[in-house]
Design an enzyme around this catalytic site. Sequence first.
Site, short mmCIF file in Angstrom:
data_model
loop_
_atom_site.label_atom_id
_atom_site.label_comp_id
_atom_site.label_asym_id
_atom_site.label_seq_id
_atom_site.Cartn_x
_atom_site.Cartn_y
_atom_site.Cartn_z
N GLU A 39 -7.44 -2.89 2.89
CA GLU A 39 -8.53 -2.07 2.71
C GLU A 39 -9.80 -2.93 2.67
O GLU A 39 -10.86 -2.77 1.84
CB GLU A 39 -8.61 -1.11 1.43
CG GLU A 39 -7.36 -0.20 1.50
CD GLU A 39 -7.24 1.07 0.52
OE1 GLU A 39 -8.09 1.10 -0.22
OE2 GLU A 39 -6.40 1.85 1.01
N GLU A 75 0.49 2.50 3.21
CA GLU A 75 0.08 3.23 2.03
C GLU A 75 -0.05 4.82 2.35
O GLU A 75 -0.70 5.25 3.21
CB GLU A 75 -1.07 2.77 1.15
CG GLU A 75 -1.20 1.39 0.75
CD GLU A 75 -2.26 1.01 -0.15
OE1 GLU A 75 -2.86 2.05 -0.57
OE2 GLU A 75 -2.76 -0.11 -0.27
O1 AHR Z 1 -2.13 2.57 -4.16
C1 AHR Z 1 -3.26 2.49 -4.90
C2 AHR Z 1 -4.58 1.81 -4.20
O2 AHR Z 1 -4.76 2.77 -3.24
C3 AHR Z 1 -4.20 0.60 -3.33
O3 AHR Z 1 -4.50 -0.64 -4.37
C4 AHR Z 1 -5.42 0.66 -2.49
O4 AHR Z 1 -4.96 -0.10 -1.31
C5 AHR Z 1 -5.46 2.06 -2.16
O5 AHR Z 1 -6.91 2.65 -2.15
#
Ligand code: AHR
Length: 495
Positions: free
Chosen positions: A174, A297
Site C-alpha cells: 500500500e 488483501e
Molecule cells: O489488513 C489490514 C490492513 O489493511 C493492512 O495492514 C493494510 O495493508 C490494509 O490497509
Amino acid sequence: MRTTVQLQGSPDAPIVNKNIYGHFAEHLGKCIYEGIWVGEDSGIPNTRGIRNDVVSALKELNIPVLRWPGGCFADEYHWKDGIGPRKERPAMINTHWGGVVENNHFGTHEFFDLCEQLGTAPYVCGNVGSGTPQEMMEWVEYITAPHQSPMADLRRKNGRDEPWHLPFFGVGNESWGCGGNMRPEYYADEYRRFNTFVKSYGGKHVYRIACGANSRDLNWTKVLMDRARDHMNGLSLHNYTLLNKSWPPSGSSTDFDESEWISILEAASAMDGLIAEHSKIMDQVDPDRKVGLIVDEWGTWYPADPGTNPGFLRQQNSLRDALVAAIHFHIFHRHADRVVMANIAQTVNVLQAMILTDGPKMLRTPTYWVFHMFQHHQGGQVVPVQVETQTYAFENHQVPMVSASATVRDDQTHLDLSLANLDPQREASVEVTFDRDVVPVGGRLLTAPDMRAHNTFDNPEAVIPREFAEHQLAGRHLKLTLPSKSVVMLHFGTS
Ligand code: AHR
C-alpha cells in the site's frame, strides 16, 4: 423460477492457481502474537513457540501460500531486529495497530518455521516505505543464499544452515497509503529501484510482486503497467468488502438485518467488475497476461467487536462471511487467466479470520469451512458455467440469487461443483446440465437457521458443514434444492 447451471468444458479453460486460496498474517492485534505465536514457555501446547492447535486446524485447509509480515506493518519492519536470541531483540512500536510494543520474538526464522509446519509457500513483503534497497537486498540474501556470504553466514550463526525457498516477494505494501503515501509515478520508480536489488540465489527465481491499486484506483494500475511491467511478475490489488461499499467500516459482524446482509453480499459481488476493470487496463500493455493480478488483501471489514481494542481489528465471523468467501472464490475462478494469487485478510483473529482464539481456546469460523470445502478447486481446470438465475433484491440492493463454479482435476477424473444461494429467505431449485457423464461421490452443505449464526467458544459448531446428498441425477441432469443462505460443494467422478 428454476436456476439453471450449464457446464461446458473447454481444453483452453484456465487452471485455478492453487495460490488463489492463499492467506495473509500480519503483526496486527492477536494474529501473530497469541493467535499463532505463544512462545516456547507457554502453557498452550506449541512446537518451537507456534500453537499446535492452530497449525493443525490450518493444515486441514492445505494453505498454498502465506503472506507476512504485513500489511502496513511491513513498511515499518526492520528484519534484522527479528533475528538472533529473542531476549536480545530490540522492541519497536507497532504504530499502525494499537501502538503496542512489538518485541520482535516472531521474526524470519519463526515465520519460515511456521510455513514449514503448515507445508505452505512463504510470501514475504519487504519494506519500501521506511527501509532501504540495501536492507531489502540483505534480507533476500539472508533467506535464500546457499553459499558462503555475509548474510548466509549470519543465518547459519542463528541456527539455520540451509537456505529457505522464497518463491514470492512483495516490494512494499500500500505504497499509496500507509506504505509511504506515494504517487504512482514515484512508486513506479521506487519499485524499479528496490526490485533491482532483489536477487535470485541458487538458481531459484523469486517472483516479484509490485504494490498495486487500492480498489478502484485504475490510474495506479495503468501507471505501474506502463512504467514497470517488465520488472514485475505480479501486481497486487487490495479490496475490502464494506457495508454500502463505503469507508470507514460500519455495521457489525453479527448484529445485522437483511438490508446489511445483502449490502455486504452486493459489495463482495462487486469484486467481479473490479477485476474486469483492472484486467482490461493490464491487457492493453500485457495482452499475453504475463503479469499476474495478485489480490493479496480481500475480505470483510467491520468495526471491531465491542469491548475489543479498535486497533486490533478483531471481528466475529458469521454465515454471511461464509457467503462472502464463496462469492469471492467463484469470481477468482472466473478470472483465473489473470488472477493467480489471492490472500484473505487475515488468517487468525483479525478481520475475516479462519480461526479465532481466546487464550488456550480456539474455534473455526464459517469462513474456515468454506476454505475447507472449496480446497478441491485448488489447481483444478475451470469448467465454464452458464448460470441463469433470478435476482435476489432487497431495498435498493440486488445480486444474482445463485452463484456457481466448477473445476476438474486428476486428469479430468473428478469434477467439483460449488454453489451458493445468497437469498436468506428462499430456497433455490437448481437444475445442472453436465457436459459429460458423472457419478456423485459426495457433497457438503454449510448453512444455519439464522443469517447471523456464528461459532462461539461456548458453541463452536453452530455453523459447520454437514453431508449433503439431496440431489437427483438423471443422465447428465442433476436436480437439487439449495437451502436459503447456503454454500454447497458437490464432488463427482467422471467418465
Ligand atoms: O489488513 C489490514 C490492513 O489493511 C493492512 O495492514 C493494510 O495493508 C490494509 O490497509
